[in-house]
Scaffold this motif. Structure first.
Motif, PDB file in Angstrom:
ATOM      1  N   GLN A 275      52.295 -13.985  18.691  1.00 21.71           N
ATOM      2  CA  GLN A 275      50.948 -14.521  18.742  1.00 21.71           C
ATOM      3  C   GLN A 275      50.037 -13.508  19.448  1.00 21.71           C
ATOM      4  O   GLN A 275      50.445 -12.906  20.438  1.00 21.71           O
ATOM      5  CB  GLN A 275      50.939 -15.860  19.491  1.00 21.71           C
ATOM      6  CG  GLN A 275      51.550 -17.008  18.701  1.00 21.71           C
ATOM      7  CD  GLN A 275      53.060 -16.908  18.522  1.00 21.71           C
ATOM      8  OE1 GLN A 275      53.783 -16.586  19.453  1.00 21.71           O
ATOM      9  NE2 GLN A 275      53.533 -17.177  17.315  1.00 21.71           N
ATOM     10  N   ARG A 276      48.818 -13.334  18.944  1.00 21.94           N
ATOM     11  CA  ARG A 276      47.962 -12.252  19.424  1.00 21.94           C
ATOM     12  C   ARG A 276      46.568 -12.710  19.841  1.00 21.94           C
ATOM     13  O   ARG A 276      45.630 -11.925  19.849  1.00 21.94           O
ATOM     14  CB  ARG A 276      47.817 -11.172  18.338  1.00 21.94           C
ATOM     15  CG  ARG A 276      49.125 -10.557  17.859  1.00 21.94           C
ATOM     16  CD  ARG A 276      49.818  -9.783  18.944  1.00 21.94           C
ATOM     17  NE  ARG A 276      50.899  -8.937  18.428  1.00 21.94           N
ATOM     18  CZ  ARG A 276      51.839  -8.389  19.178  1.00 21.94           C
ATOM     19  NH1 ARG A 276      51.847  -8.600  20.488  1.00 21.94           N
ATOM     20  NH2 ARG A 276      52.784  -7.639  18.649  1.00 21.94           N
ATOM     21  N   SER A 277      46.394 -13.950  20.209  1.00 20.59           N
ATOM     22  CA  SER A 277      45.075 -14.410  20.620  1.00 20.59           C
ATOM     23  C   SER A 277      44.636 -13.718  21.908  1.00 20.59           C
ATOM     24  O   SER A 277      45.463 -13.342  22.744  1.00 20.59           O
ATOM     25  CB  SER A 277      45.101 -15.927  20.837  1.00 20.59           C
ATOM     26  OG  SER A 277      43.914 -16.379  21.444  1.00 20.59           O
ATOM     27  N   ILE A 278      43.301 -13.597  22.109  1.00 19.80           N
ATOM     28  CA  ILE A 278      42.811 -13.117  23.401  1.00 19.80           C
ATOM     29  C   ILE A 278      43.088 -14.149  24.493  1.00 19.80           C
ATOM     30  O   ILE A 278      43.087 -13.808  25.682  1.00 19.80           O
ATOM     31  CB  ILE A 278      41.310 -12.787  23.368  1.00 19.80           C
ATOM     32  CG1 ILE A 278      40.464 -14.033  23.080  1.00 19.80           C
ATOM     33  CG2 ILE A 278      41.016 -11.671  22.387  1.00 19.80           C
ATOM     34  CD1 ILE A 278      38.988 -13.842  23.341  1.00 19.80           C
ATOM     35  N   MET A 279      43.351 -15.397  24.106  1.00 20.44           N
ATOM     36  CA  MET A 279      43.752 -16.431  25.069  1.00 20.44           C
ATOM     37  C   MET A 279      45.227 -16.225  25.385  1.00 20.44           C
ATOM     38  O   MET A 279      46.105 -17.000  25.009  1.00 20.44           O
ATOM     39  CB  MET A 279      43.480 -17.818  24.480  1.00 20.44           C
ATOM     40  CG  MET A 279      42.007 -18.121  24.294  1.00 20.44           C
ATOM     41  SD  MET A 279      41.682 -19.608  23.303  1.00 20.44           S
ATOM     42  CE  MET A 279      41.677 -18.897  21.637  1.00 20.44           C
ATOM     43  N   ALA A 280      45.503 -15.122  26.106  1.00 22.56           N
ATOM     44  CA  ALA A 280      46.872 -14.635  26.251  1.00 22.56           C
ATOM     45  C   ALA A 280      47.786 -15.655  26.906  1.00 22.56           C
ATOM     46  O   ALA A 280      48.980 -15.724  26.589  1.00 22.56           O
ATOM     47  CB  ALA A 280      46.875 -13.334  27.057  1.00 22.56           C
ATOM     48  N   GLY A 281      47.249 -16.449  27.811  1.00 21.00           N
ATOM     49  CA  GLY A 281      48.067 -17.439  28.480  1.00 21.00           C
ATOM     50  C   GLY A 281      48.559 -18.549  27.581  1.00 21.00           C
ATOM     51  O   GLY A 281      49.414 -19.344  27.977  1.00 21.00           O
ATOM     52  N   LEU A 282      48.030 -18.611  26.366  1.00 21.95           N
ATOM     53  CA  LEU A 282      48.398 -19.655  25.413  1.00 21.95           C
ATOM     54  C   LEU A 282      49.169 -19.095  24.227  1.00 21.95           C
ATOM     55  O   LEU A 282      49.429 -19.814  23.256  1.00 21.95           O
ATOM     56  CB  LEU A 282      47.140 -20.383  24.924  1.00 21.95           C
ATOM     57  CG  LEU A 282      46.206 -20.903  26.019  1.00 21.95           C
ATOM     58  CD1 LEU A 282      45.003 -21.609  25.398  1.00 21.95           C
ATOM     59  CD2 LEU A 282      46.934 -21.823  26.982  1.00 21.95           C
ATOM     60  N   ASN A 283      49.556 -17.833  24.289  1.00 20.15           N
ATOM     61  CA  ASN A 283      50.232 -17.178  23.168  1.00 20.15           C
ATOM     62  C   ASN A 283      51.716 -17.539  23.127  1.00 20.15           C
ATOM     63  O   ASN A 283      52.588 -16.721  23.416  1.00 20.15           O
ATOM     64  CB  ASN A 283      50.066 -15.659  23.252  1.00 20.15           C
ATOM     65  CG  ASN A 283      48.756 -15.198  22.656  1.00 20.15           C
ATOM     66  OD1 ASN A 283      48.175 -15.883  21.814  1.00 20.15           O
ATOM     67  ND2 ASN A 283      48.269 -14.042  23.092  1.00 20.15           N
ATOM     68  N   VAL A 323      33.202 -18.513  36.564  1.00 18.25           N
ATOM     69  CA  VAL A 323      33.871 -17.345  35.980  1.00 18.25           C
ATOM     70  C   VAL A 323      35.204 -17.818  35.422  1.00 18.25           C
ATOM     71  O   VAL A 323      36.118 -18.150  36.162  1.00 18.25           O
ATOM     72  CB  VAL A 323      34.077 -16.251  37.033  1.00 18.25           C
ATOM     73  CG1 VAL A 323      34.921 -15.113  36.455  1.00 18.25           C
ATOM     74  CG2 VAL A 323      32.739 -15.722  37.534  1.00 18.25           C
ATOM     75  N   SER A 324      35.298 -17.848  34.104  1.00 14.47           N
ATOM     76  CA  SER A 324      36.500 -18.357  33.434  1.00 14.47           C
ATOM     77  C   SER A 324      37.009 -17.322  32.449  1.00 14.47           C
ATOM     78  O   SER A 324      36.245 -16.801  31.622  1.00 14.47           O
ATOM     79  CB  SER A 324      36.176 -19.661  32.696  1.00 14.47           C
ATOM     80  OG  SER A 324      37.348 -20.252  32.181  1.00 14.47           O
ATOM     81  N   GLY A 325      38.289 -17.032  32.536  1.00 15.38           N
ATOM     82  CA  GLY A 325      38.893 -16.104  31.595  1.00 15.38           C
ATOM     83  C   GLY A 325      39.106 -16.728  30.234  1.00 15.38           C
ATOM     84  O   GLY A 325      38.750 -17.891  29.990  1.00 15.38           O
ATOM     85  N   GLU A 326      39.705 -15.950  29.341  1.00 17.75           N
ATOM     86  CA  GLU A 326      39.841 -16.377  27.949  1.00 17.75           C
ATOM     87  C   GLU A 326      40.626 -17.674  27.817  1.00 17.75           C
ATOM     88  O   GLU A 326      40.205 -18.612  27.129  1.00 17.75           O
ATOM     89  CB  GLU A 326      40.511 -15.262  27.142  1.00 17.75           C
ATOM     90  CG  GLU A 326      39.738 -13.942  27.119  1.00 17.75           C
ATOM     91  CD  GLU A 326      40.002 -13.049  28.321  1.00 17.75           C
ATOM     92  OE1 GLU A 326      39.486 -11.906  28.330  1.00 17.75           O
ATOM     93  OE2 GLU A 326      40.711 -13.472  29.271  1.00 17.75           O
ATOM     94  N   SER A 327      41.783 -17.747  28.486  1.00 20.47           N
ATOM     95  CA  SER A 327      42.576 -18.981  28.430  1.00 20.47           C
ATOM     96  C   SER A 327      41.900 -20.109  29.186  1.00 20.47           C
ATOM     97  O   SER A 327      41.989 -21.284  28.806  1.00 20.47           O
ATOM     98  CB  SER A 327      43.975 -18.737  29.003  1.00 20.47           C
ATOM     99  OG  SER A 327      44.678 -17.779  28.242  1.00 20.47           O
TER     100      SER A 327
END
Length: 375
Positions: A275-283, A323-327
Motif C-alpha cells: 500500500q502506498r498512500s501518503i497516509m502512511a500510518g494507515l498503509n 497541525v495534523s499529519g497525513e494519517s
C-alpha cells in the motif's frame, strides 16, 4: 478500488463490542510528561460540513512524541516485559524498578517491532527508557524523516523490501527468547501484546469521556476514527459502545482499505499490496485478528478516501490551528468526501482524532503552505 466509497456495515452489532479496559491510565499518569491532550474546536471544518460543531483530539504532542501511539506502545511494552519476568499485571512495579530488574536478569534483551512510523518510534522510546536495545522494521517506501526519527531514539532500523505487511512478517521471524516483539497488529498465535496496545489507547478515550461528562464538549452524534489494522479503531468502538444515538465512522485510504474490504466480504481478508498512500500510518493490508470483533461490530459505516482528500483535510485543520499529519487528517477527509451521503446537519456534533502531528514536515509545509522548522 480507485474511487472513494461509503459502505454501510452489515455486521454492526454494538452489544458484542467489548467494554473499555482502563487499566493503563494510572500507568500513563506515572510516566514522564503525561498530561491529557487538548480537544480543539474546528469552526472552519464545522462550517464546511454544515455541522453544529467539530472537535479534534489533538495528539500532535503526546508525552514528548508526535503521535498517540506512545499510549499503546508503552502499555504493551510494560505488560510484555512484566510477563517475560514472570510478574502479574497488577504487580505495581514502576519503570525504575523494572529497568533495574531487566539489567540484572536479562542482559542483551531487545524489543522488536514493525512499523509504518509512529508505533515503532514509540517502542524504541520505551526501549531506551528501560535500558534495552530496539530493532525496528520499516517498509521500503518510508520517508527518510520518519526513519531518522526512529533512529534518534537509539534503535537499529531495518528497511524491509515491500510494504508494512512484509515488515510485520520479518518482525515475527526475529522473535526469540532475547527478542520480544511488541506489535500493534495480531496474527495466529500472537495476540497478547496487540491486545495490550488496544488497552493502552483507553487512556485517550477516557480523557475524552471525562471531558464530555464535564460538559467541556457536546456529546458527539458522530465519531470518526481512522482505521489501519484496527487497534485504535477497536479502542474507539469500545469507548462509545454504550453511546446511544452516536454514529461511528471508520476511514481508510482507497488503496489500503483492508477493513472496508473485509466488511464487504463478511470476514477478514488480505488485500494486495504494498500500500502506498501518503497516509502512511494507515498503509495496512490485513486487519488485526484481535481488533476485528470490535471494529466489525462497533462501526455503523466505513469510508475510503484519496490522498488528495487527506491533503484537503490537512489544510482545513491547519486553518483551525491544528497541525495534523497525513494519517491524522484521514478522519476529517472521510467526512469531507462523503458529507452528502452522511447527511450531516446543524444538529450534529462531530468528534475526530488528529492522531499525529507533522511527522513529514517537508510534505506538511508543501501541502498547507506552512513554514514549520525542520524541513
Amino acid at each position: 478500488m480507485s474511487e472513494p466509497r461509503l459502505v454501510r456495515n452489515p455486521l454492526v452489532a454494538k452489544d458484542t463490542v467489548r467494554p473499555l479496559v482502563d487499566g493503563s491510565r494510572a500507568f500513563h499518569r506515572s510516566m514522564p510528561d503525561y498530561r491529557p491532550t487538548p480537544l480543539a474546536a474546528l469552526p472552519a471544518a464545522a462550517a464546511r460540513l454544515g455541522a453544529g460543531s467539530v472537535h479534534a483530539k489533538d495528539e500532535s504532542a503526546r508525552m514528548g512524541m508526535p503521535s498517540f501511539k506512545i499510549l499503546g506502545a508503552s502499555w504493551a511494552t510494560y505488560r510484555t516485559l512484566l510477563a517475560h519476568l514472570g510478574h502479574p499485571a497488577g504487580s505495581g512495579l514502576g519503570l525504575a524498578e523494572l529497568k533495574t530488574e531487566l539489567a540484572a536478569k536479562t542482559p542483551g534483551l531487545r524489543l522488536v517491532s514493525a512499523t509504518d512510523g509512529n508505533h515503532g518510534r514509540a517502542v524504541a522510546r520505551m526501549a531506551a527508557l528501560l535500558g534495552l536495545s530496539a530493532h525496528i522494521l520499516v517498509p521500503e517506501d518510508m520517508v527518510q524523516e520518519r526513519i531518522d526519527a526512529i533512529a534518534t531514539e537509539g534503535a537499529q532500523v531495518e528497511v524491509v523490501p515491500g510494504g508494512y505487511d512484509d515488515a510485520i512478517r520479518r518482525s515475527a521471524e526475529l522473535a526469540d527468547a532475547n527478542s520480544l516483539v511488541v506489535s500493534d497488529t495480531s496474527w495466529e498465535g500472537y495476540v497478547d501484546p496487540p491486545s495490550w496496545v488496544i488497552d493502552g489507547y483507553s487512556t485517550m478515550i477516557g480523557e475524552i469521556l471525562d471531558e464530555i461528562a464535564a460538559g467541556g464538549i457536546p456529546r458527539p452524534t458522530v465519531v470518526v476514527a481512522q482505521i489501519g489494522v484496527g487497534a485504535f479503531g477497536a479502542a474507539v468502538a469500545r469507548g462509545f459502545r454504550d453511546s446511544a444515538g452516536t454514529r461511528l465512522l471508520g476511514v481508510e485510504p482507497i488503496d489500503a482499505d483492508c477493513v472496508t474490504a473485509s466488511i464487504e466480504a463478511g470476514g477478514i481478508l488480505t488485500i494486495p499490496g504494498p500500500q502506498r498512500s501518503i497516509m502512511a500510518g494507515l498503509n495496512c493490508g490485513t486487519p488485526s485478528v484481535i481488533a476485528w470483533p470490535d471494529v466489525s461490530g462497533g462501526y455503523d459505516v466505513f469510508a475510503t478516501v484519496t490522498d488528495a482528500a487527506a491533503e484537503d483535510a490537512m489544510r482545513l485543520m491547519y486553518s483551525d490551528g491544528v497541525v495534523s499529519g497525513e494519517s491524522g487528517a484521514a478522519g476529517l477527509a472521510g467526512l469531507l468526501t462523503h458529507a452528502g451521503e452522511l447527511a450531516l446537519g446543524p444538529d450534529d456534533h462531530i468528534l475526530i482524532f488528529s492522531t499525529e502531528g507533522a511527522t513529514d514536515i517537508a510534505n506538511f509545509n508543501r501541502v498547507t503552505g506552512a513554514a514549520l522548522a525542520g524541513a
